[in-house]
Design a protein around this motif. Structure first.
Motif, mmCIF file in Angstrom:
data_model
loop_
_atom_site.group_PDB
_atom_site.id
_atom_site.type_symbol
_atom_site.label_atom_id
_atom_site.label_comp_id
_atom_site.label_asym_id
_atom_site.label_seq_id
_atom_site.Cartn_x
_atom_site.Cartn_y
_atom_site.Cartn_z
ATOM 1 N N PRO A 191 -37.525 34.398 -21.029
ATOM 2 C CA PRO A 191 -39.689 35.103 -21.452
ATOM 3 C C PRO A 191 -40.253 34.219 -21.197
ATOM 4 O O PRO A 191 -40.593 32.302 -21.160
ATOM 5 C CB PRO A 191 -39.659 34.340 -23.243
ATOM 6 N N THR A 219 -38.279 38.923 -27.581
ATOM 7 C CA THR A 219 -36.590 38.504 -26.750
ATOM 8 C C THR A 219 -35.303 39.076 -27.901
ATOM 9 O O THR A 219 -35.156 39.108 -28.648
ATOM 10 C CB THR A 219 -35.918 37.026 -26.626
ATOM 11 N N ALA A 265 -35.336 31.320 -25.299
ATOM 12 C CA ALA A 265 -35.481 32.948 -25.885
ATOM 13 C C ALA A 265 -35.382 32.710 -27.777
ATOM 14 O O ALA A 265 -35.827 34.151 -28.109
ATOM 15 C CB ALA A 265 -34.793 33.664 -25.682
ATOM 16 N N ASN A 319 -36.730 36.912 -32.432
ATOM 17 C CA ASN A 319 -36.248 37.578 -32.090
ATOM 18 C C ASN A 319 -35.332 38.106 -32.527
ATOM 19 O O ASN A 319 -34.914 38.090 -33.542
ATOM 20 C CB ASN A 319 -35.931 35.491 -31.815
#
Lengths: 224, 474
Positions: A118, A125, A151, A158
């Motif tokens: 990212p 992510t 990430a 996340n």
């Protein structure tokens, strides 16, 4: 700097009142150094059948969320479910892991998927866990060709995919598994992630999403 | 090393007690830290057994510290990392600067590091044209305010939300943030936005380390915000500033200590992020730094292994001792005048900068023993404070009035009959003088006590006298 090295080691030995260790004295230390012998494992993880419930309860107690699907093919839909419910933007950066690359992303029409690491503006992510630790609701991830450290830290949200077969009880069990798969070495970074990013640095009030993700969502994938 | 102000403890304490903002901020210590720790500890029946094991692990390490440091070095080097041995704070700062210079670095981001505070790294880098940017929110706040941290875990714990709101308004205007934020959520978001670009712009990232793992050559960093990981993953170079006592043999050993660390620090079973970093980015990895340096500081620690103060090297910087200290709660961290405040500071500071400068610190304690009670590594802090007092006394560093007073008391205390006669007469006198009101508003030679509260009048006889007269069992 080797002068400083010698001086520090000499000072340590002087304080301990001995010279450097002989090979015989070092032998038990060499054996210990390899690791693999757990000390005290909390009783709360004794019952292996209770691990999934314990894991979920622990994650939820620290402001994480958990979803469960039976098969990998259901992952894109689970991601949509998580993002859709909250009107998230649909851009999703997915770790370049073979498991993810083969998924039916076309079925998830609200997602704009790309694979890789990212940037600073990517908001979501998707990463894969090496292990989940039921004791504390912790996720273990490792850097490699299929996972970027950032990430886990750059996005607002996340999403972590955890295969049920990778759920263990205690930290030590995760390490045992890590040694079995990676040998004695370590990748650049192994992260143990326990809930979303948080801070209490402003007048001791807890706020999520200090620098890392404000939301941590775990999708447990069954063996089906 | 920044200029210690520990010698001014008494004056600073008076000022702190009269500071309403500080008192408002510190009043939250009990609900914030103490209650959370209690709940977390009660939730793990094995907690005390883990503390004992954690102590054994570190004691074992210290007896073999040279061995473990050499193994750590070998493993780290094998993985492509560089180890820099540094005897003094000056050496360590210079080593950091050399790496930054070689890389033509202009800005460095920093994760929280007490060792970096100890060696005065920020001022040194600034003086050499390199801008350090603190990224832990608390460290960022005190950096903006141009103050040192006041707590090893919560550096800005002495500040109220209003003070932080004013500070952000003043310092963030140049980033286009011209609105004063009136809640902690908005303040956190603003800091996140301002710092985000700085993470990407930095040439070098500097973090501390909670542990050094001899088994793998890894450094272990424990954080909650995620700033430490952005600091070590985004820039080209990662520098770890740490010290020799942080070694732990293997991953099972560190698991034991992690279980007591989070609970003791913030009442968390695990902090949000525990990172094991091992060398630079591998050729097949997607991100991570190209260079990985570990600055390994001694700064007197190898000498401390000798004996009296070896136990304090077990400290894992959780902050529980200061969170539970009545003196710390009353005067705040800045009063201690150097890097490490609270009970751990009262023991560590004299060892690192000398008892002459820091002699007040081990004296500023009621010996209530709470610090030792909550210390996850079972460090006998009160015993060590007593040892510093002894050395201060023997080195004739305390004021003459204190020394002669103690000498006189010591002389009397060794003569029980005389001592009893003296206390008997005194109690009798005070008992009669204070009978009517039951308390004294002032007493000769006790102005320090009666300045803040009344002195309760004795009943007229000493405990020993009443015991001998057969008065017992009630």
């Amino acid at each position: 700097m080797s002068e400083a090295r010698d001086a520090i080691l000499a000072s340590i030995r002087r304080s301990l009142g001995r010279g450097s260790l002989s090979a015989a004295e070092a032998k038990p230390l060499d054996e210990r150094l390899v690791g693999g012998k757990p000390h005290i494992i909390p009783r709360r993880v004794e019952d292996t059948a209770a691990w999934p419930d314990l894991f979920r309860a622990k994650v939820e107690s620290i402001a994480g969320t958990v979803d469960e699907v039976a098969d990998v093919s259901e992952i894109p839909a689970a991601i949509e479910r998580f993002l859709g419910r909250r009107n998230e933007p649909n851009g999703v950066v997915v770790s370049p892991d073979p498991v993810f690359e083969g998924l039916p992303w076309g079925d998830a029409s609200t997602l704009d998927v790309c694979f890789g690491a990212p940037g600073g503006k990517d908001e979501v992510t998707v990463t894969k866990a090496f292990a989940g630790i039921a004791e504390t609701g912790t996720i273990m991830v490792a850097t490699g060709p299929d996972h970027a450290a950032t990430a886990s830290f750059l996005p607002e949200a996340n999403i972590v995919v955890l295969f049920k077969s990778r759920l263990v009880g205690a930290m030590e069990q995760a390490w045992a598994r890590f040694r079995a798969e990676h040998g004695a070495g370590m990748p650049r970074a192994v992260h143990m992630v326990t809930g979303p990013s948080r801070t209490a640095d402003i007048a001791q009030q807890l706020e999520l999403g200090a620098h890392g993700p404000r939301r941590l969502h775990i999708i447990i994938v069954g063996d089906g | 090393m920044y200029e210690p102000m520990s010698h001014a403890f008494k004056e600073s304490a008076h000022a702190a007690l009269a500071d309403p903002d500080l008192q408002q901020a510190m009043a939250k210590l009990k609900t914030g830290f103490q209650t959370k720790r209690r709940v977390a500890v009660d939730g793990l029946p094995e907690f005390d057994a883990l503390r004992d094991r954690a102590r054994e692990i570190k004691d074992h390490v210290f007896l073999n510290l040279d061995y473990y440091l050499e193994r750590f070095e070998a493993k780290l080097t094998e993985q492509g990392g560089n180890l820099h041995w540094c005897q003094t704070g000056e050496d360590a700062r210079q080593a950091v600067l050399d790496i930054c210079r070689k890389a033509n670095a202009r800005t460095v981001t920093k994760g929280k590091s007490m060792v970096a505070e100890e060696i005065g790294l920020n001022d040194f880098l600034t003086a050499n044209g390199i801008e350090p940017v603190e990224t832990d929110l608390g460290e960022y706040i005190v950096q903006l305010a141009e103050e040192p941290p006041s707590h090893i875990l919560a550096p800005a714990v002495h500040k109220t939300q209003d003070q932080i709101a004013d500070l952000f308004l003043e310092k963030h205007t140049k980033f286009g943030k011209t609105q004063r934020r009136d809640n902690s959520r908005a303040l956190v978001d603003e800091a996140r936005q301002v710092l985000r670009q700085r993470f990407f712009d930095a040439d070098v990232g500097i973090t501390g380390a909670n542990f050094l793992l001899a088994e793998t050559g890894s450094i272990v960093v424990v954080t909650n915000e995620g700033n430490g990981d952005l600091t070590q993953s985004l820039p080209r170079i990662h520098i770890v500033v740490t010290s020799i006592e942080k070694i732990v043999p293997n991953r099972e050993d560190v698991s034991v200590i992690l279980r007591v660390l989070g609970r003791s620090a913030t009442g968390q079973e695990m902090s949000a992020y525990t990172t094991f970093a091992t060398g630079p980015r591998r050729s097949d990895e997607i991100d991570g730094p190209d260079e990985f340096h570990v600055i390994l500081l001694d700064n007197g620690r190898s000498k401390m292994l000798e004996g009296a103060f070896r136990d304090v090297l077990r400290c894992i910087r959780c902050g529980a001792c200061m969170n539970h200290c009545p003196v710390y709660a009353a005067v705040g961290g800045h009063t201690y005048g150097w890097v490490y405040p609270g009970p751990i500071g009262a023991v560590l500071t004299p060892a690192l900068i000398g008892v002459k400068e820091a002699g007040h610190l081990p004296n500023a304690t009621p010996f209530c023993g709470r610090c030792e009670e909550v210390c996850p590594m079972r460090i006998p802090l009160p015993r060590m404070m007593r040892e510093w007092r002894r050395r201060e006394f023997e080195g004739k560093m305390s004021p003459p009035a204190v020394r002669y007073g103690l000498k006189l008391w010591g002389w009397a205390a060794r003569r029980p009959a005389f001592y009893r006669l003296g206390t008997g007469l005194a109690m009798n006198l005070l008992g009669r003088l204070g009978r009517r009101k039951g308390r004294f508003r002032s007493l000769p030679l006790a102005g320090g006590w009666t300045g803040g509260r009344d002195f309760p009048a004795p009943e007229g006889k000493t405990f020993m006298a009443r015991w001998s007269a057969g008065e017992r069992g009630r």
